[in-house]
Design an enzyme around this catalytic site. Structure first.
Site, PDB file in Angstrom:
ATOM      1  N   GLY A  99       1.721   9.834  -1.033  1.00 49.91           N
ATOM      2  CA  GLY A  99       1.039  10.601  -0.351  1.00 49.91           C
ATOM      3  C   GLY A  99       0.332   9.879   1.085  1.00 49.91           C
ATOM      4  N   SER A 125      -4.931   0.152  13.885  1.00 44.75           N
ATOM      5  CA  SER A 125      -5.631   1.531  14.045  1.00 44.75           C
ATOM      6  C   SER A 125      -6.176   1.640  15.630  1.00 44.75           C
ATOM      7  CB  SER A 125      -6.809   1.686  13.093  1.00 44.75           C
ATOM      8  OG  SER A 125      -7.627   2.807  13.390  1.00 44.75           O
ATOM      9  N   GLY A 175       2.411   4.260   3.412  1.00 44.51           N
ATOM     10  CA  GLY A 175       3.171   3.485   3.133  1.00 44.51           C
ATOM     11  C   GLY A 175       4.321   4.034   2.113  1.00 44.51           C
ATOM     12  N   GLY A 199       0.774  -1.192   0.072  1.00 44.01           N
ATOM     13  CA  GLY A 199       0.066   0.122   0.004  1.00 44.01           C
ATOM     14  C   GLY A 199       0.910   1.081   0.137  1.00 44.01           C
ATOM     15  N   TYR A 258     -14.607  -2.373   9.738  1.00 43.42           N
ATOM     16  CA  TYR A 258     -13.193  -1.716   9.445  1.00 43.42           C
ATOM     17  C   TYR A 258     -12.447  -1.984  11.259  1.00 43.42           C
ATOM     18  CZ  TYR A 258      -9.344   1.518   9.617  1.00 43.42           C
ATOM     19  OH  TYR A 258      -7.941   2.023   9.600  1.00 43.42           O
TER      20      TYR A 258
HETATM   21  N1  LIG Z   1      -4.608   7.439   7.924  1.00 43.54           N
HETATM   22  C1  LIG Z   1      -4.927   7.320   9.236  1.00 43.54           C
HETATM   23  O1  LIG Z   1      -5.428   8.232   9.902  1.00 43.54           O
HETATM   24  C2  LIG Z   1      -5.002   5.781   9.417  1.00 43.54           C
HETATM   25  C3  LIG Z   1      -5.639   5.761  10.931  1.00 43.54           C
HETATM   26  C4  LIG Z   1      -5.416   4.132  11.476  1.00 43.54           C
HETATM   27  C5  LIG Z   1      -5.079   3.333  10.649  1.00 43.54           C
HETATM   28  N2  LIG Z   1      -4.523   3.549   9.449  1.00 43.54           N
HETATM   29  C6  LIG Z   1      -4.297   2.538   8.409  1.00 43.54           C
HETATM   30  O2  LIG Z   1      -2.925   2.786   7.817  1.00 43.54           O
HETATM   31  C7  LIG Z   1      -3.039   2.015   6.655  1.00 43.54           C
HETATM   32  C8  LIG Z   1      -2.524   2.686   5.536  1.00 43.54           C
HETATM   33  O3  LIG Z   1      -3.481   3.664   4.979  1.00 43.54           O
HETATM   34  P1  LIG Z   1      -3.331   5.093   4.514  1.00 43.54           P
HETATM   35  O4  LIG Z   1      -4.015   6.134   5.623  1.00 43.54           O
HETATM   36  O5  LIG Z   1      -2.023   5.555   4.206  1.00 43.54           O
HETATM   37  O6  LIG Z   1      -4.368   5.324   3.327  1.00 43.54           O
HETATM   38  P2  LIG Z   1      -3.952   5.380   1.868  1.00 43.54           P
HETATM   39  O7  LIG Z   1      -3.499   6.457   1.457  1.00 43.54           O
HETATM   40  O8  LIG Z   1      -5.660   5.118   1.318  1.00 43.54           O
HETATM   41  O9  LIG Z   1      -3.209   3.970   1.599  1.00 43.54           O
HETATM   42  C9  LIG Z   1      -3.733   2.898   1.475  1.00 43.54           C
HETATM   43  C10 LIG Z   1      -3.101   1.742   0.658  1.00 43.54           C
HETATM   44  O10 LIG Z   1      -3.763   0.612   0.550  1.00 43.54           O
HETATM   45  C11 LIG Z   1      -3.678   0.350  -0.847  1.00 43.54           C
HETATM   46  N3  LIG Z   1      -4.848  -0.729  -1.252  1.00 43.54           N
HETATM   47  C12 LIG Z   1      -6.093  -0.657  -0.887  1.00 43.54           C
HETATM   48  N4  LIG Z   1      -6.723  -1.844  -1.150  1.00 43.54           N
HETATM   49  C13 LIG Z   1      -5.692  -2.652  -1.724  1.00 43.54           C
HETATM   50  C14 LIG Z   1      -5.712  -3.870  -2.317  1.00 43.54           C
HETATM   51  N5  LIG Z   1      -6.760  -4.690  -2.531  1.00 43.54           N
HETATM   52  N6  LIG Z   1      -4.567  -4.514  -2.657  1.00 43.54           N
HETATM   53  C15 LIG Z   1      -3.393  -3.718  -2.656  1.00 43.54           C
HETATM   54  N7  LIG Z   1      -3.477  -2.511  -2.023  1.00 43.54           N
HETATM   55  C16 LIG Z   1      -4.510  -2.096  -1.606  1.00 43.54           C
HETATM   56  C17 LIG Z   1      -3.880   1.435  -1.446  1.00 43.54           C
HETATM   57  O11 LIG Z   1      -3.803   1.442  -2.891  1.00 43.54           O
HETATM   58  P3  LIG Z   1      -4.538   2.271  -4.075  1.00 43.54           P
HETATM   59  O12 LIG Z   1      -4.118   3.632  -3.951  1.00 43.54           O
HETATM   60  O13 LIG Z   1      -4.510   1.758  -5.020  1.00 43.54           O
HETATM   61  O14 LIG Z   1      -6.082   1.990  -3.563  1.00 43.54           O
HETATM   62  C18 LIG Z   1      -2.976   2.286  -0.684  1.00 43.54           C
HETATM   63  O15 LIG Z   1      -1.755   2.254  -1.267  1.00 43.54           O
HETATM   64  C19 LIG Z   1      -4.157   1.223   6.667  1.00 43.54           C
HETATM   65  O16 LIG Z   1      -3.790  -0.155   6.729  1.00 43.54           O
HETATM   66  C20 LIG Z   1      -5.213   1.895   7.544  1.00 43.54           C
HETATM   67  O17 LIG Z   1      -6.068   1.010   8.244  1.00 43.54           O
HETATM   68  C21 LIG Z   1      -4.607   4.889   8.877  1.00 43.54           C
END
Ligand SMILES: NC(=O)c1ccc[n+]([C@@H]2O[C@H](COP(=O)([O-])OP(=O)(O)OC[C@H]3O[C@@H](n4cnc5c(N)ncnc54)[C@H](OP(=O)(O)O)[C@@H]3O)[C@@H](O)[C@H]2O)c1
Length: 308
Positions: A25, A150, A28, A21, A177
């Protein structure tokens, strides 16, 4: 150890890190960037080749000469995960796998394998991928699996232990979730126990970013992060949260600090929304060993893998 900072990341030269992922921005991307900055070979594992290229370009712009390569994997599709596992064999020993990819708040949708999309992407896909990469994590001699959960796992009322292919009742996106993020912690602690019992040199740790300005919310609600209301939601979240770079720090701490398996890292600020990372606590439900063992069994049955 109290709080931690990126300057604490030791030299990563000669190490291979796989980050799922890594979209530009997101957490990851920033996790991979910091590890590349310290000399790691980073493997960007995601479902959209164009997005993997964008992140690779952004990383090499900041870190000229960085060793960055793509691994295409759709975590919601077990066949795609298996083929990524095959593709990853050429990488040789893997030092760290960061299970970062995830979706949040998505509407009811069944995957090709008949699984609910949130659990498929956030738990079953990563469970299979981790199992497929275990021989290479073991080969490293000191492998580490970091799974991004999370603070929202606290909202889960029970572990997701029902038949994942059975048609459930009404789909509640936020409950789904929360339960998938609880599954991340049950998985982490069970994996770590199993590695210790089998005396294999792999540790499992978990992290959570607090509240970080990424595309997560817009992706979940609108299936994209830009255009119309999705852009407005994306910008609003970024305005009220800590940066994605700051949100990646707990993952970086879990991936590189000298910590025992089973450690959970998260921000140190008020309500763990933001701030420097530190070791934090998970709920009693997340530490339920019976539920963890049952989830493991269910995950093996669902994905068809048995860990070495
Ligand atoms: N941001 C927060 O405040 C927050 C809070 C708590 C936990 N988290 C956790 O942090 C992690 C990263 O999230 P983020 O905030 O950085 O959000 P993000 O920017 O939306 O990143 C999520 C990543 O997961 C990928 N993804 C989604 N579905 C997928 C699939 N079927 N196969 C492979 N990759 C897939 C997305 O790829 P695409 O771009 O191709 O969709 C994207 O690269 C997640 O596990 C989330 O639950 C985030």
């Amino acid at each position: 150890m109290d709080t931690w900072q990126p300057a604490d990341i030791p030299d990563q030269t000669g190490r291979t890190v796989v980050v799922t992922g890594p979209t530009l921005g997101g957490l990851g991307h920033h996790t991979a960037l910091e590890l590349a900055r310290r000399g790691a070979r980073v493997v960007l594992a995601g479902r959209t080749p164009r997005k993997l290229d964008e992140t690779a370009v952004a990383i090499t712009d900041e870190v000229p000469g960085a060793d960055v390569s793509p691994l295409v994997v759709d975590l919601s599709d077990l066949a795609s995960v298996r083929s990524a596992g095959e593709g990853a064999k050429a990488l040789g020993p893997i030092d760290v796998l960061v299970n970062n990819a995830g979706v949040m708040g998505v509407a009811e949708q069944r995957t090709f394998d008949g699984l609910e999309l949130t659990m498929a992407t956030n738990h079953f896909g990563p469970f299979l991928l981790t199992g497929l990469l275990m021989p290479q994590l073991i080969q490293s001699g000191a492998g580490r699996v970091v799974t991004v959960s999370s603070h929202f796992h606290r909202m889960a009322r029970r572990a997701p232990l029902e038949d994942p292919r059975a048609a459930g009742g009404r789909h509640r996106p936020w409950a789904a979730y929360a339960r998938s993020k609880l599954a991340n912690l049950l998985f982490t602690l069970e994996l770590d126990r199993r590695c210790r019992a089998a005396e294999v040199p792999v540790k499992a740790l978990a992290a959570h970013p607090g509240f970080a300005g990424t595309h997560l919310a817009a992706n979940g609600q609108y299936g994209r992060s830009s255009g119309g209301v999705a852009s407005i939601l994306d910008a609003t979240i970024r305005a009220v949260s800590q940066s994605a770079a700051a949100g990646a720090q707990p993952s970086l701490m879990a991936a590189t600090a000298d910590l025992p398996g089973g450690t959970y890292c998260g921000p140190s600020g008020l309500a763990e929304f933001a701030g420097r990372p530190q070791v934090t606590l998970m709920t009693r439900l997340a530490r339920d060993e019976t539920a963890a063992a049952r989830l493991w069994e269910l995950s093996e049955q669902t994905t068809g893998i048995r860990y070495p």
